[in-house]
Design a protein around this motif. Structure first.
Motif, short mmCIF file in Angstrom:
data_model
loop_
_atom_site.label_atom_id
_atom_site.label_comp_id
_atom_site.label_asym_id
_atom_site.label_seq_id
_atom_site.Cartn_x
_atom_site.Cartn_y
_atom_site.Cartn_z
N HIS A 313 -53.74 -7.65 74.74
CA HIS A 313 -53.66 -8.61 73.64
C HIS A 313 -54.83 -8.43 72.69
O HIS A 313 -55.97 -8.24 73.10
N ASP A 314 -54.53 -8.52 71.41
CA ASP A 314 -55.60 -8.50 70.44
C ASP A 314 -56.02 -9.94 70.14
O ASP A 314 -55.48 -10.89 70.69
N PHE A 315 -57.01 -10.08 69.26
CA PHE A 315 -57.55 -11.41 68.98
C PHE A 315 -56.51 -12.34 68.35
O PHE A 315 -56.51 -13.54 68.62
N HIS A 316 -55.64 -11.79 67.52
CA HIS A 316 -54.62 -12.62 66.89
C HIS A 316 -53.69 -13.21 67.94
O HIS A 316 -53.30 -14.38 67.87
N GLN A 317 -53.31 -12.41 68.94
CA GLN A 317 -52.44 -12.90 70.00
C GLN A 317 -53.11 -13.97 70.84
O GLN A 317 -52.44 -14.79 71.46
N LEU A 318 -54.44 -13.97 70.88
CA LEU A 318 -55.18 -14.99 71.63
C LEU A 318 -55.45 -16.24 70.80
O LEU A 318 -56.03 -17.19 71.30
N GLY A 319 -55.05 -16.23 69.54
CA GLY A 319 -55.20 -17.42 68.71
C GLY A 319 -56.35 -17.37 67.74
O GLY A 319 -56.54 -18.29 66.95
N LEU A 320 -57.15 -16.31 67.76
CA LEU A 320 -58.26 -16.18 66.82
C LEU A 320 -57.74 -15.62 65.50
O LEU A 320 -57.03 -14.62 65.48
N ALA A 321 -58.11 -16.27 64.40
CA ALA A 321 -57.62 -15.82 63.10
C ALA A 321 -58.56 -16.32 62.00
O ALA A 321 -59.43 -17.18 62.23
N GLY A 322 -58.38 -15.79 60.80
CA GLY A 322 -59.11 -16.27 59.62
C GLY A 322 -60.61 -16.13 59.73
O GLY A 322 -61.16 -15.16 60.26
N ASP A 323 -61.31 -17.16 59.23
CA ASP A 323 -62.77 -17.15 59.22
C ASP A 323 -63.34 -17.14 60.62
O ASP A 323 -64.39 -16.53 60.87
N THR A 324 -62.67 -17.81 61.56
CA THR A 324 -63.16 -17.84 62.95
C THR A 324 -63.16 -16.44 63.53
O THR A 324 -64.12 -16.02 64.19
N LEU A 325 -62.10 -15.67 63.30
CA LEU A 325 -62.03 -14.31 63.81
C LEU A 325 -63.09 -13.44 63.16
O LEU A 325 -63.76 -12.64 63.84
N ALA A 326 -63.27 -13.57 61.85
CA ALA A 326 -64.27 -12.76 61.15
C ALA A 326 -65.67 -13.04 61.68
O ALA A 326 -66.47 -12.12 61.90
N CYS A 327 -65.95 -14.33 61.92
CA CYS A 327 -67.27 -14.71 62.46
C CYS A 327 -67.44 -14.18 63.88
O CYS A 327 -68.52 -13.70 64.25
N TRP A 328 -66.38 -14.27 64.69
CA TRP A 328 -66.46 -13.79 66.07
C TRP A 328 -66.71 -12.28 66.11
O TRP A 328 -67.55 -11.80 66.89
N GLN A 329 -66.01 -11.53 65.26
CA GLN A 329 -66.22 -10.09 65.23
C GLN A 329 -67.62 -9.74 64.75
O GLN A 329 -68.21 -8.76 65.22
N ALA A 330 -68.16 -10.55 63.85
CA ALA A 330 -69.54 -10.30 63.39
C ALA A 330 -70.53 -10.57 64.53
O ALA A 330 -71.51 -9.82 64.69
N MET A 331 -70.26 -11.61 65.32
CA MET A 331 -71.16 -11.95 66.43
C MET A 331 -71.14 -10.87 67.51
O MET A 331 -72.19 -10.43 67.99
N ILE A 332 -69.95 -10.44 67.92
CA ILE A 332 -69.88 -9.45 68.99
C ILE A 332 -70.26 -8.05 68.50
O ILE A 332 -70.44 -7.13 69.32
N GLY A 333 -70.44 -7.91 67.20
CA GLY A 333 -70.90 -6.64 66.65
C GLY A 333 -72.41 -6.49 66.72
O GLY A 333 -72.94 -5.41 66.39
N SER A 351 -59.40 -14.45 79.48
CA SER A 351 -58.61 -13.61 78.57
C SER A 351 -59.41 -13.26 77.32
O SER A 351 -59.37 -12.12 76.84
N THR A 352 -60.15 -14.24 76.80
CA THR A 352 -60.96 -13.98 75.60
C THR A 352 -62.06 -12.96 75.90
O THR A 352 -62.30 -12.03 75.12
N LEU A 353 -62.73 -13.11 77.04
CA LEU A 353 -63.80 -12.19 77.40
C LEU A 353 -63.27 -10.78 77.61
O LEU A 353 -63.86 -9.79 77.13
N TYR A 354 -62.16 -10.65 78.34
CA TYR A 354 -61.61 -9.33 78.59
C TYR A 354 -61.13 -8.66 77.30
O TYR A 354 -61.30 -7.46 77.11
N ALA A 355 -60.49 -9.44 76.43
CA ALA A 355 -60.04 -8.88 75.15
C ALA A 355 -61.24 -8.42 74.32
O ALA A 355 -61.18 -7.38 73.65
#
Length: 567
Positions: A313-333, A351-355
């Motif tokens: 599953h990608d982040f969209h399938q887990l419910g992460l989208a929009g500004d929240t997804l962009a911020c999350w990707q910036a944090m884990i980067g 599921s979130t951690l494994y993804a």
């Protein structure tokens, strides 16, 4: 109506004539169906449905088996019933008539209640069995129409299960001790099936697992009681009663599963953990995590099902989208620092951690995890199992990982000060660390760390952000209906078992630790003030995240309110 008329079996010729009269099929389709007809035991409805003819009443739709059964029910005057196996009383289904009688007449008991016995058939004009059954049971019979495929499928499965349960019950009552369970595994591995061995238990366990997979269960509960054991499945977060086994069969099934999970079968006084990996007929592998608990009437067993597809599953399938997804990707980067995922048990943190780890696990980085237990095996990770019995906890495991030249570390859970200190030590020495906490919302993670004894300056220096999440049931795409006040409402259909929901998605609250927020983190942190500052910086609460999904038609406000903290 005469008996002969009542006992008129449905033929393809009669069915085609009725469909033609109802203008559901054309003369050309009738000729084609007649030409394709062969001598077989296939029900006429199945033969017509197999052609997938267009439905003239619904442009773009096909005459599938469900549609044809509904039409036949209306024409014959019988109510049509789509069988939901989880709504069946399986003991009544197999206990009120013999398998031979059910197979001979092509019928299946659906319910036994104060109004009588409900029996499903795919032959609306064969009714002579009703009088025979009513006389034997001394109960009124309510005849309903159902899909021939469902009747055949469930009849075979449930009567086969009842046969195995009865056989296992007799064997367990006559057994001197449970010491032959190792022999049971050997016989099952050899594929032997006999009335005189323990293969009945093997059959029951195989059915139980396959049935759970088919019904999309996330957890399987086997609970011993005084006189019988209860089997329940958790589906989309809700527990459903499934079956009641004799008490002795329940204990034997638990023992069989413990053997498969490489657990100590003889040890019944202490809780144990194990895991099973099984392969479905379709070819995909599924892992189960087992946990036993000694109770008053025997060992309770809970199995959590981990679908490896969750790893895909990608982040969209887990419910992460929009500004929240962009911020999350910036944090884990980030190259180093600590990121926390919070929420109660069963909120999708794993599921979130494994993804996230899958997203980060490239050939250029070393990803290491310390878990209790290892939820899903992933070849690209270096996974360490916690073993408290040998003093290998989260803190000790994380220290060991630090000597393994890691780039990214995942610590299953921060439970104490020692583990928290190791996590911050790793985060401040050039590693990206991900872990979990049990808190109500993102801001509460700050106060929780301080309560554990973590110094505020360490939090300011090492914590990148916190993601709080909950799971909400998503609306069934087949039956959801527009609601003028709040997006869509849950209507209910066969696809979702009349619940209106099918599957789950996450709502999130993502807190990024900014310079302004760091100023408010101290030993006596004002949590309310911290929340206000975070909101001023754009933090969306779990409730607000849920409202976005309501507006998008993915769930309902009632569902969000049931899981959002403070509601």
């Amino acid at each position: 109506m005469t008996v002969s008329q009542k006992d008129r079996r449905l033929t393809l010729e009669c069915l085609l004539g009725d469909l033609l009269d109802a203008r559901l099929i054309s003369h050309d389709a009738v000729q084609a169906l007649r030409a394709q007809a062969t001598a077989s035991d296939t029900h006429p409805l199945e033969h017509v449905a197999h052609q997938a003819l267009p439905d003239p009443r619904q442009p773009g739709q096909r005459l599938n088996l469900e549609t044809l059964c509904q039409w036949l029910g209306r024409r014959s005057g019988l109510p049509y019933l789509h069988i939901d196996p989880l709504q069946l009383d399986l003991v009544a289904t197999t206990g009120l008539m013999s398998a031979t009688f059910a197979q001979r007449h092509g019928i299946l008991v659906i319910a036994d209640d104060a109004q009588g016995v409900t029996v499903a058939s795919a032959e609306p004009y064969v009714r002579s069995w009703e009088a025979d059954l009513a006389q034997v049971l001394r109960r009124p019979i309510r005849h309903v129409l159902a899909s021939p495929v469902q009747i055949r499928q469930f009849s075979q499965a449930f009567f086969h299960l009842a046969h195995s349960v009865n056989g296992a019950s007799r064997q367990q009552r006559g057994a001197a001790s449970p010491g032959n369970l190792e022999h049971l595994l050997e016989l099952g591995a050899q594929g032997q099936r006999s009335e005189d061995d323990d293969a009945h238990i093997v059959t029951i366990v195989d059915w139980l697992l396959q049935y759970a997979f088919d019904q999309r269960a996330s957890d399987i509960h086997l609970e011993p009681r005084r006189d019988q054991g209860q089997l329940r499945f958790r589906i989309d977060g809700v527990l459903h009663p499934v079956y009641q086994f004799p008490a002795e069969v329940t204990l034997a099934v638990v023992s069989r599963l413990k053997t498969l999970g490489r657990m100590n079968v003889a040890e019944k006084r202490r809780p144990q953990d194990g895991r099973i990996k099984t392969r479905l007929p379709a070819g995909n592998d599924v892992e189960l995590r087992l946990s036993t608990l000694p109770t008053t009437f025997g060992e309770k067993l809970v199995m959590r099902i981990f679908d490896p597809h969750l790893m895909q599953h990608d982040f969209h399938q887990l419910g992460l989208a929009g500004d929240t997804l962009a911020c999350w990707q910036a944090m884990i980067g980030q190259r180093h620092g600590l990121i926390l995922v919070t929420g109660p048990t069963g909120s999708g943190k794993t599921s979130t951690l494994y993804a996230t780890l899958k997203y980060l696990a490239t050939p250029q980085v070393n990803v290491c995890t310390v878990e209790d237990p290892i939820e899903m095996v992933e070849p690209r990770f270096n996974q360490l199992q916690v073993h408290p019995a040998i003093d290998l906890g989260f803190a000790e495991g994380a220290r060991a990982l630090l000597r393994q030249d890691p780039d990214i570390i995942m610590i299953g859970e921060i439970r104490d000060l020692e583990t928290a200190q190791v996590a911050f030590q790793a985060a401040l020495t050039g590693h990206l660390v991900l872990s979990t906490l049990h808190t109500n919302d993102a801001c509460s993670a700050i106060s929780r760390l301080i309560e554990l004894g973590v110094a505020p300056h360490l939090i300011n220096a090492g914590l990148i952000g916190v993601l709080a999440q909950r799971l909400v049931r998503t609306l069934c795409a087949v039956c959801k209906v527009p609601n003028e006040r709040s997006g869509y409402s849950a209507a209910g259909c066969n696809a979702c078992r009349q619940t209106g929901y099918h599957g789950r998605s996450a709502i999130h609250e993502l807190l990024r630790i900014s310079t302004a927020l760091k100023a408010g983190i101290c030993h006596d942190t004002d949590l309310a003030l911290l929340r206000r500052k975070a909101a001023e910086e754009g933090l969306l609460s779990l409730l607000q995240s849920g409202e976005q999904k309501v507006a998008a038609g993915l769930t309902t406000r009632a569902e969000v309110l049931s899981v959002a903290p403070g509601n």
